[in-house]
Design a protein around this motif. Structure first.
Motif, PDB file in Angstrom:
ATOM      1  N   VAL A   1       0.798  -1.370  -0.445  1.00 36.15           N
ATOM      2  CA  VAL A   1       0.215  -0.504   0.338  1.00 36.15           C
ATOM      3  C   VAL A   1       0.973   1.300   0.195  1.00 36.15           C
ATOM      4  O   VAL A   1       1.801   1.396   0.515  1.00 36.15           O
ATOM      5  CB  VAL A   1      -0.813  -0.438   1.438  1.00 36.15           C
ATOM      6  N   LYS A   2       0.492   2.183  -0.940  1.00 32.38           N
ATOM      7  CA  LYS A   2       1.730   3.073  -1.511  1.00 32.38           C
ATOM      8  C   LYS A   2       0.329   4.034  -1.087  1.00 32.38           C
ATOM      9  O   LYS A   2      -0.227   4.648  -1.871  1.00 32.38           O
ATOM     10  CB  LYS A   2       2.303   3.230  -2.352  1.00 32.38           C
ATOM     11  N   PHE A   3       1.072   5.931  -0.281  1.00 31.87           N
ATOM     12  CA  PHE A   3      -0.124   6.546  -0.313  1.00 31.87           C
ATOM     13  C   PHE A   3       1.394   7.633  -0.523  1.00 31.87           C
ATOM     14  O   PHE A   3       2.107   7.833  -0.515  1.00 31.87           O
ATOM     15  CB  PHE A   3      -0.103   7.274   1.620  1.00 31.87           C
TER      16      PHE A   3
ATOM     17  N   GLU B   1      -0.806  12.925   6.236  1.00 34.86           N
ATOM     18  CA  GLU B   1      -1.055  13.325   6.917  1.00 34.86           C
ATOM     19  C   GLU B   1      -2.038  11.964   7.857  1.00 34.86           C
ATOM     20  O   GLU B   1      -1.413  11.536   8.742  1.00 34.86           O
ATOM     21  CB  GLU B   1      -0.992  14.045   7.290  1.00 34.86           C
ATOM     22  N   VAL B   2      -2.654  12.363   6.915  1.00 40.03           N
ATOM     23  CA  VAL B   2      -4.209  11.656   8.046  1.00 40.03           C
ATOM     24  C   VAL B   2      -4.857  10.109   6.626  1.00 40.03           C
ATOM     25  O   VAL B   2      -4.857  10.789   5.541  1.00 40.03           O
ATOM     26  CB  VAL B   2      -5.162  12.630   8.188  1.00 40.03           C
ATOM     27  N   VAL B   3      -5.215   9.171   6.911  1.00 34.65           N
ATOM     28  CA  VAL B   3      -6.187   8.192   6.371  1.00 34.65           C
ATOM     29  C   VAL B   3      -7.232   8.088   6.740  1.00 34.65           C
ATOM     30  O   VAL B   3      -6.714   7.461   7.561  1.00 34.65           O
ATOM     31  CB  VAL B   3      -4.945   7.295   5.954  1.00 34.65           C
TER      32      VAL B   3
ATOM     33  N   LEU C   1      -8.419   3.581   3.859  1.00 36.97           N
ATOM     34  CA  LEU C   1      -7.747   2.303   4.506  1.00 36.97           C
ATOM     35  C   LEU C   1      -7.809   1.159   3.458  1.00 36.97           C
ATOM     36  O   LEU C   1      -8.100  -0.137   3.796  1.00 36.97           O
ATOM     37  CB  LEU C   1      -7.213   2.249   6.196  1.00 36.97           C
ATOM     38  N   MET C   2      -9.093   0.917   3.827  1.00 34.65           N
ATOM     39  CA  MET C   2     -11.084  -0.473   3.554  1.00 34.65           C
ATOM     40  C   MET C   2     -10.190  -0.592   1.754  1.00 34.65           C
ATOM     41  O   MET C   2     -10.341  -1.772   1.446  1.00 34.65           O
ATOM     42  CB  MET C   2     -11.547  -0.603   4.341  1.00 34.65           C
ATOM     43  N   ALA C   3     -10.113   0.508   1.220  1.00 36.08           N
ATOM     44  CA  ALA C   3     -10.448  -0.181  -0.004  1.00 36.08           C
ATOM     45  C   ALA C   3      -8.904   0.465  -0.402  1.00 36.08           C
ATOM     46  O   ALA C   3      -8.882  -0.830  -1.905  1.00 36.08           O
ATOM     47  CB  ALA C   3     -10.696   1.632  -0.708  1.00 36.08           C
ATOM     48  N   HIS C   4      -8.190   0.068   0.287  1.00 33.95           N
ATOM     49  CA  HIS C   4      -6.582   0.043  -0.551  1.00 33.95           C
ATOM     50  C   HIS C   4      -6.005  -1.710   0.252  1.00 33.95           C
ATOM     51  O   HIS C   4      -5.847  -2.126  -0.928  1.00 33.95           O
ATOM     52  CB  HIS C   4      -5.480   0.470   0.343  1.00 33.95           C
ATOM     53  N   LEU C   5      -6.285  -2.043   1.156  1.00 36.67           N
ATOM     54  CA  LEU C   5      -6.516  -3.041   1.402  1.00 36.67           C
ATOM     55  C   LEU C   5      -7.900  -4.384   0.661  1.00 36.67           C
ATOM     56  O   LEU C   5      -6.993  -5.093   0.912  1.00 36.67           O
ATOM     57  CB  LEU C   5      -7.393  -3.744   3.356  1.00 36.67           C
TER      58      LEU C   5
END
Length: 313
Positions: free
Chosen positions: A1-3, A8-10, A15-19
Motif C-alpha cells: 500500500v502506497k500513499f 498525513e491522515v488516512v 484504508l479499507m479500499a487499499h486493503l
C-alpha cells in the motif's frame, strides 16, 4: 500500500479500499483446480471480513504456540496478506500438571472444560478443572514469560507482525533482537516523539522509543501518586489568597509589615476549608462545630467589612 508523500491522515474508508485492492491483486500460489477453488473461497471470505477490521475481530488462541489460533474466517485476511499473527499466552512446559490440564484446547474450549470439570463428581476432574482455572487466573494479562521467550525466538528481525493480547491487536516489530509495539494509545496523541514501546516483560511497563528506536521520555502526566492531596490543595489555595491580599494592601500604599488583617483573612480561609473536612470525618461533632463556627465567622466578617483598608477574599 502506497500513499502520496504529503499524506498525513488516512480515513478508515480509504484504508479499507487499499486493503481490498491488495487482497484482489493476490494471485493463487497453486494452479491446481481444487486449490484455485479454495483460494477463491478464501478471497470471498477475506473481503467479507475486511469491514470488521475497523471494529475488531474474533480470534481464539491456543496455548501451545505463539502462532496457534483456531482457524476462523477472521484469520484468512492475515494469511492472504502474508502478515504473521502472534500471541504470547502459552503454558510453561516445565509445569506438566498445567500442560495436561490445558492440553491443545483453545481458550473457548478450555473455559467450557473448566465449567464442566468443576461440577463433576469425579475428584480428579475437579482437580484438573481447578488447575486449568488457576492457569487462566495467573496469566490474566494474556502473556506468560514462556510465551515472551517464544515470541523473541519466532519473530524475525525487521518483521512487521500483529500481536494479539487482551482483545487488542498491536503492530509489532523485532529490531536488533528486541520486540516493540506500535504506540496507539489516545493519551500519546500529542507526543510526536513516542512511536514504539518495548515488550520485554509481562507487566507492560516498557520503554518508549522514537521512530529510530532511540529511547525517549514522554512528558510526564500527573499520576495519582504525583497529584497533590486535598490538604495540599487547600494549603496552596490559602497561600494564593494570602498573596492576593498582600498585593492589594501594597497597591493601597501600605508598607509591608505585621499584617494582622491579612492573617485574619488567612485564618478565616483556613477555617472554611477545614470545616467540610471535619464534617466528613466526624459527622456528629463536625455538625456541631460547623454550626458554632458559622455565626462566629460571619460576625468577624461583618466587623471587618466596614474597614476600608482590608479586603477579604
Amino acid at each position: 500500500v502506497k500513499f502520496p508523500a504529503q499524506t498525513e491522515v488516512v480515513t478508515t474508508e480509504e484504508l479499507m479500499a487499499h486493503l481490498g485492492e491488495c487482497v484482489l491483486s493476490i494471485k493463487p500460489r497453486e494452479k491446481a483446480e481444487g486449490m484455485e477453488l479454495n483460494f477463491q473461497q478464501n478471497m470471498s471470505d477475506a473481503m467479507a471480513v475486511l469491514p470488521k477490521l475497523s471494529t475488531g475481530l474474533d480470534v481464539n488462541v491456543r496455548f501451545t504456540g505463539v502462532s496457534d489460533f483456531e482457524y476462523t474466517p477472521e484469520c484468512i485476511v492475515f494469511d492472504l496478506l502474508d502478515i504473521p499473527l502472534y500471541h504470547g499466552w502459552l503454558v510453561d512446559p516445565q509445569s506438566p500438571e498445567v500442560v495436561s490440564a490445558v492440553g491443545k484446547l483453545s481458550y473457548n474450549q478450555l473455559v467450557e472444560k473448566i465449567i464442566d470439570f468443576k461440577h463433576s463428581t469425579d475428584s480428579s476432574q475437579v482437580s484438573e478443572g481447578l488447575i486449568a482455572e488457576q492457569f487462566l487466573e495467573s496469566t490474566a494479562t494474556q502473556l506468560s514469560y514462556h510465551g515472551l521467550c517464544e515470541l523473541n525466538t519466532t519473530a524475525k528481525e525487521g518483521e512487521l507482525s500483529v500481536f494479539f493480547r487482551n482483545n487488542h491487536f498491536s503492530t509489532m516489530i523485532k529490531h536488533k533482537g528486541h520486540l516493540y509495539l506500535l504506540v496507539t494509545d489516545q493519551g500519546f496523541l500529542q507526543e510526536e516523539s513516542v512511536v514504539w514501546e518495548s515488550l520485554h516483560n509481562v507487566e507492560g511497563d516498557g520503554n518508549f522509543c522514537d521512530s529510530d528506536f532511540r529511547l525517549c521520555h514522554p512528558s510526564q502526566k500527573p499520576s495519582a501518586a504525583s497529584q497533590p492531596t486535598a490538604q495540599q490543595q487547600q494549603q496552596m489555595q490559602i497561600d494564593q489568597d494570602y498573596l492576593v491580599a498582600m498585593s492589594l494592601q501594597q497597591q493601597q500604599g501600605e508598607a509591608p509589615g505585621p499584617l494582622s488583617d491579612l492573617e485574619l483573612a488567612r485564618q478565616l480561609q483556613q477555617e472554611e476549608y477545614q470545616q467540610p473536612q471535619t464534617e466528613q470525618h466526624q459527622p456528629s461533632a463536625g455538625q456541631t462545630r460547623g454550626q458554632a463556627a458559622s455565626p462566629h465567622g460571619g460576625q468577624r466578617r461583618r466587623e471587618k467589612k466596614d474597614d476600608s483598608d482590608c479586603c477579604i477574599l
